[in-house]
Design a protein around this motif. Structure first.
Motif, PDB file in Angstrom:
ATOM      1  N   VAL A 116       0.823  -1.209   0.000  1.00  0.00           N
ATOM      2  CA  VAL A 116       0.000   0.000   0.000  1.00  0.00           C
ATOM      3  C   VAL A 116       0.865   1.269   0.000  1.00  0.00           C
ATOM      4  N   PHE A 117       2.022   1.204   0.687  1.00  0.00           N
ATOM      5  CA  PHE A 117       2.837   2.420   0.841  1.00  0.00           C
ATOM      6  C   PHE A 117       4.268   2.271   0.313  1.00  0.00           C
ATOM      7  N   ASP A 118       4.988   1.259   0.853  1.00  0.00           N
ATOM      8  CA  ASP A 118       6.433   1.200   0.578  1.00  0.00           C
ATOM      9  C   ASP A 118       6.737   1.055  -0.911  1.00  0.00           C
ATOM     10  N   ALA A 119       5.997   0.143  -1.552  1.00  0.00           N
ATOM     11  CA  ALA A 119       6.258  -0.074  -2.976  1.00  0.00           C
ATOM     12  C   ALA A 119       5.884   1.171  -3.783  1.00  0.00           C
ATOM     13  N   LEU A 120       5.138   2.085  -3.144  1.00  0.00           N
ATOM     14  CA  LEU A 120       4.785   3.343  -3.807  1.00  0.00           C
ATOM     15  C   LEU A 120       5.687   4.484  -3.345  1.00  0.00           C
ATOM     16  N   PHE A 121       6.866   4.144  -2.844  1.00  0.00           N
ATOM     17  CA  PHE A 121       7.873   5.150  -2.526  1.00  0.00           C
ATOM     18  C   PHE A 121       7.346   6.168  -1.504  1.00  0.00           C
ATOM     19  N   THR A 122       6.419   5.714  -0.660  1.00  0.00           N
ATOM     20  CA  THR A 122       5.901   6.589   0.387  1.00  0.00           C
ATOM     21  C   THR A 122       6.730   6.366   1.640  1.00  0.00           C
ATOM     22  N   PRO A 123       7.524   7.376   2.045  1.00  0.00           N
ATOM     23  CA  PRO A 123       8.448   7.168   3.161  1.00  0.00           C
ATOM     24  C   PRO A 123       7.727   6.692   4.422  1.00  0.00           C
ATOM     25  N   LYS A 172       5.578  -4.482   7.230  1.00  0.00           N
ATOM     26  CA  LYS A 172       4.764  -5.669   7.527  1.00  0.00           C
ATOM     27  C   LYS A 172       3.438  -5.322   8.195  1.00  0.00           C
ATOM     28  N   LYS A 173       3.278  -4.062   8.553  1.00  0.00           N
ATOM     29  CA  LYS A 173       2.013  -3.686   9.195  1.00  0.00           C
ATOM     30  C   LYS A 173       0.866  -3.878   8.219  1.00  0.00           C
ATOM     31  N   VAL A 174      -0.223  -4.445   8.745  1.00  0.00           N
ATOM     32  CA  VAL A 174      -1.365  -4.771   7.885  1.00  0.00           C
ATOM     33  C   VAL A 174      -2.392  -3.642   7.950  1.00  0.00           C
ATOM     34  N   VAL A 175      -2.873  -3.237   6.793  1.00  0.00           N
ATOM     35  CA  VAL A 175      -3.819  -2.108   6.744  1.00  0.00           C
ATOM     36  C   VAL A 175      -5.023  -2.445   5.867  1.00  0.00           C
ATOM     37  N   LEU A 176      -6.097  -1.712   6.079  1.00  0.00           N
ATOM     38  CA  LEU A 176      -7.192  -1.690   5.109  1.00  0.00           C
ATOM     39  C   LEU A 176      -6.732  -0.728   4.022  1.00  0.00           C
ATOM     40  N   ARG A 177      -6.720  -1.170   2.789  1.00  0.00           N
ATOM     41  CA  ARG A 177      -6.097  -0.361   1.739  1.00  0.00           C
ATOM     42  C   ARG A 177      -6.665   1.067   1.732  1.00  0.00           C
ATOM     43  N   THR A 178      -5.767   2.040   1.620  1.00  0.00           N
ATOM     44  CA  THR A 178      -6.184   3.443   1.609  1.00  0.00           C
ATOM     45  C   THR A 178      -6.413   3.920   0.182  1.00  0.00           C
ATOM     46  N   HIS A 179      -5.984   3.107  -0.748  1.00  0.00           N
ATOM     47  CA  HIS A 179      -6.247   3.406  -2.164  1.00  0.00           C
ATOM     48  C   HIS A 179      -6.179   2.107  -2.959  1.00  0.00           C
ATOM     49  N   THR A 180      -6.835   2.108  -4.101  1.00  0.00           N
ATOM     50  CA  THR A 180      -6.806   0.922  -4.951  1.00  0.00           C
ATOM     51  C   THR A 180      -5.469   0.806  -5.678  1.00  0.00           C
ATOM     52  N   THR A 181      -4.587   1.784  -5.460  1.00  0.00           N
ATOM     53  CA  THR A 181      -3.280   1.752  -6.111  1.00  0.00           C
ATOM     54  C   THR A 181      -2.482   0.518  -5.687  1.00  0.00           C
ATOM     55  N   SER A 182      -2.833  -0.048  -4.514  1.00  0.00           N
ATOM     56  CA  SER A 182      -2.170  -1.295  -4.103  1.00  0.00           C
ATOM     57  C   SER A 182      -2.406  -2.393  -5.155  1.00  0.00           C
ATOM     58  N   LEU A 183      -3.558  -2.366  -5.797  1.00  0.00           N
ATOM     59  CA  LEU A 183      -3.836  -3.357  -6.846  1.00  0.00           C
ATOM     60  C   LEU A 183      -2.929  -3.123  -8.060  1.00  0.00           C
TER      61      LEU A 183
END
Lengths: 545, 505
Positions: free
Chosen positions: B274-281, B335-346
């Motif tokens: 959701v975040f790391d792979a999207l370069f979100t620090p 490794k923290k588990v989240v409810l996706r904040t955007h569909t960009t994870s897909l």
């Protein structure tokens, strides 16, 4: 988005805020609005250099009338313009970048502007002072050179800003309002960082607070010492540049300081960084056909200097990590409004996912049978979990929900019961269905949570015969076979409930809801329910798609 | 001629009860009840139908009606207590009070009342515990005003004579002898059409409903009663797709028509995707609990180490010529588990699964996303996003604008504006605004951009340009359905769902 407000008079001394100019500023990606005597702008987090009025003015002046890289003079360090960084800070808050600015003239408005800027930088780039904090001190009150070191909290004693008395490091974290607010940053460390002047006076305990005696700017202040402390030296240096150039735009004269790390450093460094830019990459990414001379015109409008494939970047820009960041500024200078949208002639075959198609089919069949589709939240309330007697291991909780909705739904039954309670005064019969995701714990899953798509069908008032009729119809039309096995379910009437078996697997349940459950949920009318997991049905039908 | 035809049509439209009433329409309702042989409610129903056919106009007059009460009904049959006492005394004058009460078979109360009434009228005397008659025979046998009044009931209060009013006032005070009801009396006046047909004897043999028998024995020439097709009918409700899903289905078709393939995936995902792979620090404010739903007591597995290593490098020191964020990246946070904040994870997961031979490729998703928000008219913790990516070595910013412009055009928004914006994982970044032609405002619909090389290099191994967008979709739905309060979207109010208009685009 951070919001900044500046006095309109001050801005209009430089740029008239005509509708045309407002529109052009808007096209830079800066929402701007006039609110009486004030100008309000919104700044995206990548541009903290625009948070001060001076920084904002610098940008729009460059863009609207004076293109080019603005240059500032940094005077070499004078005698004792030194900060020694003691190795004791290494594990706590390892870096600082410092500067001195002379020739300043403060009034109450300017002091407020500086404090505002400092606070905005703290919350944005500084991540609430954790990553970076800024201290500004009246030079007349301190004696250079300065030491940045870490001391045991009880050995830190000074009168923090706006306090009546001296306090120790620990007392500041426990009693001072600002100390309490940010105490989590230093909690757990055996030593706290401090800036100390040549006379041994403590100037501040970063990132918490300055000393009241040596760390407070007044109208008499003419010269200041500035430090940024934190973890990332590159960001510290750039943030320092944002501040010193703001002061310079107030007529200040910037002086460098010598930082005595293991290796000597001099800050501030306002020399522009250089980055290579390929015209070809820019044109490809933007879909334009620019030439060299276009870049020579466009880049200076955004404050860069450009020649022969090399871009010089203003030293206060913290957001340039890569060539693409420059390319975006080229597009902004070119004007997003002038980019012509285009759909390329590339053939790709579109397709809805197979699961979506099966779900649509199921919906269609049930709608044909006169059912209304509902759509519910994926979270349920604590009290609902209690009513449904969820066991601890069935509860999956989110952290710090701002509403009563705190748990992931383990089935669609709970939201459906809520719905029937909420609709108890509407016309009957009420027949509904919903296809949606349910959540269960499963250690084998990548996230330790299994998601499965469920179908719920509910009809009120309806008995077992009626609800089974719907199940029969759905199975017949989907051309699948299911069996029922007598089974009890905690919410259903014994002897009128069963497990639904498909491909020798139990995929759900069917039955009349127990009057006790109806009563618990405040539902007036008899209700019959089917809930099945669709995964098995997907698997069986996918092969025919 | 025209009038004749019209009244003929009206007559053919009459239902059986109306037909029975029409011949007597020149009379009052009371008389119609007697003459038509219908009961009162059928006559009133027929009158109501005839009014809808513009044959007559009813008038309602509400009146106070005086009628017998429970005791009144009894006394009318068995004499008022005072009459009973008079009759007893007539048989045997000068009775002891007790005896008189016994012989006249009156209760204690009735006896008291009877004494009072007769004394007032001076028809008896009481002396030494004995009652004696004090009236002439003639007087005795004349019916009292009260008795006369009971016989004429029911009567309208407005039509009382002065004598009747006197009797009414005295009886009103006594227990349950009379009762006052509000009664609405319906009367009617004929319209012009009505005058045309009133009084006509209707000798039509019209058919009511088609029955299997009629079909079987059908010969031409028979006529059906004409219906009033303007008459309102009971409401029916049908099965329906949820209005949000109707709009989503439409949007899905736009994307597939434009050559996009649908992506599906989980709501729950690791911070990594959701975040790391999207370069979100990892210290980005979006990753704090006050914005994102983190799931308690679980920890995600990270994907294969090649991707993890690339992402770590992108954050720490940079990748593909980038400087990176210059901090120490932690697996624990990823490794923290989240409810996706955007569909960009897909989109990110899709990119990680692609090979170079798949390019160019276009994907879309429309799905729920979650933010830790309070709930009020303008906020919710769940909403839909429409997501898309275009993976194409030749993709450009202008293509991005092209796809979005086309999508929103098909959504009904002809005018679109692109404004510079900022997202941690796209560069250039764009915010999309569409012109709402009715409300005359620009609607802000969300962000888009080209994935940064730090994102694409870690996932694809190469900085291939990937056009990407993830726009709020609920705004489009609320604008279409004119929903002011976001809570209406998922409240499942059955009445509302039944009556919601269809998404027609």
């Amino acid at each position: 988005m951070a919001t900044a407000k500046f006095p309109r008079v001050e801005i209009e001394k430089h740029i008239k805020l005509t509708p045309e100019n407002l529109e052009r500023i808007m096209l830079l990606g800066i929402p701007i609005s006039l609110q009486g005597e004030e100008v309000e702008i919104e700044i995206t987090p990548n541009r903290p250099d625009l948070l001060s009025m001076q920084g904002f003015l610098r940008m729009i002046k460059t863009y609207l009338k004076e293109p080019g890289l603005k240059k500032y003079k940094v005077n070499p360090p004078e005698k004792n313009f030194r900060v020694k960084i003691d190795s004791s800070v290494k594990e706590i808050r390892p870096f600082t970048a410092c500067a001195i600015v002379k020739n300043l003239k403060f009034d109450d408005i300017k002091i407020k502007e500086i404090i505002d800027l400092q606070e905005k930088l703290h919350t944005t780039v500084g991540r609430n002072r954790k990553k970076l904090a800024i201290g500004i001190y009246p030079l007349e009150k301190i004696t250079l050179p300065i030491i940045y070191e870490a001391r045991a909290p009880e050995k830190i004693k000074f009168r923090p800003l706006e306090a009546e008395h001296e306090m120790t490091g620990l007392e500041i974290l426990q009693k001072h309002p600002t100390g309490k607010e940010h105490s989590s940053i230093l909690n757990g460390f055996e030593k706290f960082p401090v800036f100390v002047d040549a006379k041994g006076n403590i100037l501040s305990m970063p990132p918490i607070i300055n000393s009241h005696e040596t760390g407070k700017i007044t109208r008499d202040t003419k010269e200041v010492f500035i430090e940024c402390s934190g973890f990332d030296f590159a960001t510290l240096k750039k943030t320092l540049n944002i501040i010193v150039t703001t002061f310079a735009d107030m007529n200040g004269k910037i002086y460098a300081m010598e930082l005595q790390y293991e290796k000597k450093e001099i800050t501030p460094d306002l020399n522009p960084e250089k980055i290579k830019l390929s015209l070809d990459n820019a044109n490809k990414l933007l879909g334009l056909d620019l030439r060299e001379r276009d870049l020579e015109k466009l880049l200076p409008k955004m404050g860069y200097e450009y020649s022969n494939g090399i871009v010089k970047i203003p030293a206060w820009r913290i957001d340039i990590l890569h060539e693409v960041d420059i390319i975006e500024d080229i597009a902004i200078a070119y004007g997003y409004d002038k980019l012509i949208p285009e759909i390329p002639k590339v053939a790709t075959i579109g397709e809805e996912s197979k699961k979506s198609r099966i779900k649509s089919k199921i919906s269609e069949i049930l709608i044909g049978a006169g059912l209304i589709e509902t759509s519910s939240y994926h979270l349920i309330k604590d009290e609902e979990a209690k009513k449904a007697n969820l066991k601890e291991n069935e509860k999956i909780e989110v952290e710090d929900s701002k509403t009563d909705y705190k748990l992931l739904r383990p089935n669609l039954l709970i939201p459906t019961l809520r719905m029937f309670a909420e609709n108890k005064d509407h016309e009957y019969p009420q027949k509904i269905f919903e296809i949606g995701t349910s959540f269960t714990k499963d250690m084998r899953e990548e996230t330790q949570i299994k998601e499965s798509e469920n179908l719920i069908i509910a009809s009120s008032p309806a008995n077992f015969t009626e609800i089974k009729g719907i199940m029969d119809y759905l199975a017949r039309i989907l051309n699948i076979e299911y069996k029922l096995k007598e089974a009890s379910h905690k919410e259903l009437i014994d002897g009128r409930s069963g497990a639904i078996i498909f491909n020798n697997k139990q995929i759900g349940y069917i039955g009349e809801v127990h009057p006790q459950t109806l009563k618990d949920w405040n539902i007036k009318m008899p209700l019959s329910i089917i809930e099945i997991s669709l995964e098995e049905i997907f698997n069986s039908l996918l092969s025919s798609l | 001629m025209k009038n004749n035809k019209e009244s003929e049509e009206i007559i053919e439209m009459l239902s059986p009860i109306e037909r029975k009433v029409v011949p007597y329409l020149k009379k009052s309702i009371k008389e119609i009840i007697k003459l038509s042989g219908l009961d009162e409610s059928s006559v009133l129903l027929a009158i109501q139908f005839l009014e809808k056919k513009d044959i007559l106009k009813t008038k309602a007059k509400t009146d106070r009606i005086i009628d017998l009460g429970t005791n009144g009904i009894y006394y009318k049959k068995n004499h008022l207590p005072e009459r009973k006492l008079l009759l007893t005394l007539e048989e045997q004058n000068h009775l002891q009070l007790n005896e008189a009460k016994k012989l006249s078979k009156l209760s204690e109360n009735e006896f008291k009342v009877a004494l009072g009434v007769l004394k007032d009228k001076a028809q008896i005397n009481i002396a030494n515990g004995k009652i004696s008659l004090n009236a002439t025979k003639e007087e005795l046998f004349k019916k009292s005003l009260e008795e006369q009044f009971l016989e004429i009931l029911p009567i309208k209060e407005s039509s009382l004579s002065s004598e009747q009013r006197f009797a009414f006032e005295t009886l009103k005070k006594r227990k349950d002898i009379i009762e006052i009801k509000n009664e609405t009396e319906i009367s009617f006046e004929l319209t012009e059409k009505g005058r045309e047909i009133a009084g006509k004897e209707i000798k039509l043999d019209l058919l009511e409903e088609v029955t299997p028998e009629i079909v079987k024995s059908w010969t031409s020439g028979k006529k059906f009663r004409r219906y009033d097709i303007q008459a309102s009918v009971p409401k029916i409700y049908g099965g329906k797709k949820h209005f949000v899903n109707q709009s989503i289905e439409y949007a899905k078709r736009i994307w597939t028509d434009l050559g996009f393939t649908e992506m599906q995936g989980n709501f729950i995902d690791s911070s990594f995707w959701v975040f790391d792979a999207l370069f979100t620090p990892q210290d980005h404010p979006a990753r704090e609990m006050q914005d994102t739903f983190f799931i308690k007591n679980v920890q995600a597995k990270l994907p294969d180490s090649k991707i993890v290593k690339a992402v770590k490098q992108a954050h720490e020191t940079g990748i593909a010529g980038s400087k990176g964020w210059n901090y120490s990246w932690k697996e624990k946070d990823a490794k923290k588990v989240v409810l996706r904040t955007h569909t960009t994870s897909l989109s990110v997961r899709t990119l990680a699964s692609l090979k170079e031979s798949n390019f160019p490729a276009k994907y879309f998703a429309i799905g729920k996303v979650f933010r830790n928000e309070t709930v009020d008219w303008s906020h919710g913790f769940e909403f839909y996003q429409t997501e898309g990516i275009v993976v194409d070595p030749n993709a450009s910013l202008r293509h991005l604008l092209g796809y979005l412009k086309e999508f929103y055009k098909k959504m009904g928004y002809e005018k679109i504006k692109f404004v510079p914006s900022f997202f941690a994982y796209t560069e250039p970044s764009v915010e999309i605004q569409v012109w709402h032609p009715e409300r005359k405002i620009w609607l802000e619909l969300g962000g888009a951009g080209i994935f940064r090389p730090e994102v694409t290099t870690a996932l694809l191994g190469k900085p291939i340009p990937v056009l990407a967008w993830g726009q709020g979709f609920d705004r489009i739905i609320t604008e279409y359905y004119k929903i002011k309060d976001l809570r209406e979207m998922y409240s499942n109010d059955i009445k509302d769902l039944r009556n919601k208009k269809e998404w027609i685009k």
